[in-house]
Structures are given as structure tokens and as C-alpha cells.
Design a protein around this motif. Sequence first.
Motif, PDB file in Angstrom:
ATOM      1  N   UNK A  52       0.872  -1.163   0.000  1.00  0.00           N
ATOM      2  CA  UNK A  52       0.000   0.000   0.000  1.00  0.00           C
ATOM      3  C   UNK A  52       0.913   1.218   0.000  1.00  0.00           C
ATOM      4  N   UNK A  53       0.697   2.132  -0.940  1.00  0.00           N
ATOM      5  CA  UNK A  53       1.493   3.359  -1.036  1.00  0.00           C
ATOM      6  C   UNK A  53       0.552   4.534  -0.821  1.00  0.00           C
ATOM      7  N   UNK A  54       0.853   5.344   0.185  1.00  0.00           N
ATOM      8  CA  UNK A  54       0.106   6.557   0.475  1.00  0.00           C
ATOM      9  C   UNK A  54       1.110   7.699   0.434  1.00  0.00           C
ATOM     10  N   UNK A  55       0.978   8.555  -0.574  1.00  0.00           N
ATOM     11  CA  UNK A  55       1.973   9.605  -0.747  1.00  0.00           C
ATOM     12  C   UNK A  55       3.327   8.960  -1.009  1.00  0.00           C
ATOM     13  N   UNK A  56       4.309   9.306  -0.203  1.00  0.00           N
ATOM     14  CA  UNK A  56       5.652   8.755  -0.364  1.00  0.00           C
ATOM     15  C   UNK A  56       5.978   7.652   0.611  1.00  0.00           C
ATOM     16  N   UNK A  57       4.977   7.071   1.263  1.00  0.00           N
ATOM     17  CA  UNK A  57       5.215   6.018   2.250  1.00  0.00           C
ATOM     18  C   UNK A  57       4.630   4.712   1.741  1.00  0.00           C
ATOM     19  N   UNK A  58       5.456   3.669   1.730  1.00  0.00           N
ATOM     20  CA  UNK A  58       5.052   2.361   1.234  1.00  0.00           C
ATOM     21  C   UNK A  58       5.137   1.350   2.368  1.00  0.00           C
ATOM     22  N   UNK A  59       4.097   0.545   2.522  1.00  0.00           N
ATOM     23  CA  UNK A  59       4.123  -0.576   3.459  1.00  0.00           C
ATOM     24  C   UNK A  59       4.002  -1.853   2.642  1.00  0.00           C
ATOM     25  N   UNK A  60       4.953  -2.768   2.863  1.00  0.00           N
ATOM     26  CA  UNK A  60       4.928  -4.048   2.170  1.00  0.00           C
ATOM     27  C   UNK A  60       4.747  -5.177   3.172  1.00  0.00           C
ATOM     28  N   UNK A  61       4.156  -6.259   2.723  1.00  0.00           N
ATOM     29  CA  UNK A  61       4.066  -7.489   3.494  1.00  0.00           C
ATOM     30  C   UNK A  61       4.322  -8.637   2.535  1.00  0.00           C
ATOM     31  N   UNK A  62       4.755  -9.773   3.093  1.00  0.00           N
ATOM     32  CA  UNK A  62       4.989 -10.912   2.231  1.00  0.00           C
ATOM     33  C   UNK A  62       5.301 -12.180   2.980  1.00  0.00           C
ATOM     34  N   UNK A  63       5.235 -13.262   2.247  1.00  0.00           N
ATOM     35  CA  UNK A  63       5.578 -14.590   2.749  1.00  0.00           C
ATOM     36  C   UNK A  63       6.226 -15.336   1.605  1.00  0.00           C
ATOM     37  N   UNK A  64       7.392 -15.919   1.846  1.00  0.00           N
ATOM     38  CA  UNK A  64       8.010 -16.736   0.811  1.00  0.00           C
ATOM     39  C   UNK A  64       8.417 -18.078   1.372  1.00  0.00           C
ATOM     40  N   UNK A  65       8.455 -19.057   0.471  1.00  0.00           N
ATOM     41  CA  UNK A  65       8.852 -20.422   0.789  1.00  0.00           C
ATOM     42  C   UNK A  65       9.837 -20.874  -0.283  1.00  0.00           C
ATOM     43  N   UNK A  66      11.076 -21.124   0.123  1.00  0.00           N
ATOM     44  CA  UNK A  66      12.132 -21.548  -0.791  1.00  0.00           C
ATOM     45  C   UNK A  66      11.951 -23.031  -1.116  1.00  0.00           C
ATOM     46  N   UNK A  67      12.119 -23.394  -2.390  1.00  0.00           N
ATOM     47  CA  UNK A  67      12.104 -24.807  -2.771  1.00  0.00           C
ATOM     48  C   UNK A  67      13.474 -25.278  -3.259  1.00  0.00           C
ATOM     49  N   UNK A  68      14.329 -24.336  -3.670  1.00  0.00           N
ATOM     50  CA  UNK A  68      15.684 -24.665  -4.101  1.00  0.00           C
ATOM     51  C   UNK A  68      16.574 -23.439  -3.966  1.00  0.00           C
ATOM     52  N   UNK A  69      17.799 -23.652  -3.490  1.00  0.00           N
ATOM     53  CA  UNK A  69      18.748 -22.544  -3.387  1.00  0.00           C
ATOM     54  C   UNK A  69      19.366 -22.198  -4.732  1.00  0.00           C
ATOM     55  N   UNK A  70      19.259 -23.092  -5.694  1.00  0.00           N
ATOM     56  CA  UNK A  70      19.890 -22.850  -6.987  1.00  0.00           C
ATOM     57  C   UNK A  70      21.375 -22.650  -6.799  1.00  0.00           C
ATOM     58  N   UNK A  71      21.946 -21.635  -7.432  1.00  0.00           N
ATOM     59  CA  UNK A  71      23.379 -21.360  -7.291  1.00  0.00           C
ATOM     60  C   UNK A  71      23.649 -20.199  -6.333  1.00  0.00           C
ATOM     61  N   UNK A  72      22.649 -19.828  -5.531  1.00  0.00           N
ATOM     62  CA  UNK A  72      22.834 -18.724  -4.577  1.00  0.00           C
ATOM     63  C   UNK A  72      23.893 -19.090  -3.540  1.00  0.00           C
ATOM     64  N   UNK A  73      24.752 -18.126  -3.252  1.00  0.00           N
ATOM     65  CA  UNK A  73      25.779 -18.305  -2.222  1.00  0.00           C
ATOM     66  C   UNK A  73      26.130 -16.933  -1.659  1.00  0.00           C
ATOM     67  N   UNK A  74      26.706 -16.926  -0.487  1.00  0.00           N
ATOM     68  CA  UNK A  74      27.083 -15.664   0.125  1.00  0.00           C
ATOM     69  C   UNK A  74      25.884 -14.921   0.700  1.00  0.00           C
ATOM     70  N   UNK A  75      26.029 -13.605   0.858  1.00  0.00           N
ATOM     71  CA  UNK A  75      25.003 -12.770   1.480  1.00  0.00           C
ATOM     72  C   UNK A  75      23.700 -12.794   0.681  1.00  0.00           C
ATOM     73  N   UNK A  76      22.570 -12.736   1.394  1.00  0.00           N
ATOM     74  CA  UNK A  76      21.263 -12.824   0.743  1.00  0.00           C
ATOM     75  C   UNK A  76      20.459 -11.544   0.923  1.00  0.00           C
ATOM     76  N   UNK A  77      19.454 -11.399   0.080  1.00  0.00           N
ATOM     77  CA  UNK A  77      18.569 -10.245   0.140  1.00  0.00           C
ATOM     78  C   UNK A  77      17.219 -10.597  -0.457  1.00  0.00           C
TER      79      UNK A  77
END
Length: 156
Positions: A52-77
Amino acid sequence: GHGISFAATSDGTTMSSELLDDYEEGSWSIIVEDHSDNAMTLNGSYNTGTYVKVGGVVTITGYFLVTSLGSASGNTRISGLPFNILGNARNYTAMTIGYSAGLNITAGTSVAGVAIINTANVNLTNFDTAAGSTNLVASKITADGQMIFSMTYTTV
């Protein structure tokens, strides 16, 4: 202009900074990746966030479920936020992670996120040292790693 006027004068004259003319809500695709853009595979039923974005302020929500790391390594984001985070020091913000599972972290430690200004990215962290937090590395997330999160940030 059109919108809700918060004019401070009695004559009804509205300056552009007193007009709320931006309201938006929607969904965004959550991406969990390393800092080289190697994305983890997420369960398609659990990889969409809302905002939801009101003016210049954004609120986000979420849920994720990983099924494979693939080739990801090191720091995450988490990336792919619906809007970039405003680029100055006063706009750093933290992501609250209220639930996590499927992680290889020390019992009793927690995870969080730190918004990176001038980007649509949030670095994932682990409060695992007496001095504070370190980056959450991909090897600490399993093929069934999951998180529920929320964050409010500024875009203007």
C-alpha cells in the motif's frame, strides 16, 4: 489538483505539498537472491507480496517459501520491492520478520532485514553475535526456508 487537501489556509488555497494525490495498492513478486543476482526458487503459491502506497510512504508485506537454493551463495537479500527506497541516510529502515522456519541458524537467534537506500533491495541479517548482526548467508537457508515479513519505507 485532485486529491485530499490538507490546506493550512482558510481561503482553501492548496499548495502541492498539502495535497494527498497518491494512493496505490497492489502486489509484487518476491525475489530472494544472493548479491550476485542468483535467485533462489520459490514456491509459486508463496512468492507474492502486497503493498500500500500513500503519498511517499510504502508498506509491504509478504511470505516466501524456498524450494531450491539454486546457485545462490554468500550474502542474501529480498529484492523486487515495488518502489525504490529513497536515497538518503535518514531513510534507512528495518524489515521485521515475524516468522521464519527452515533455517540453519543458532537456536535463540533471529533474522531481520535492512533496507538499502537507492535500491529495491533489503539485505537479510541474523542477530548471531554479541556485537549485533551479520549478513544471512545462503548456506543458512534450506530448501524449505520460509519467512513472513513486513516493512514501511519512504520513496520521496
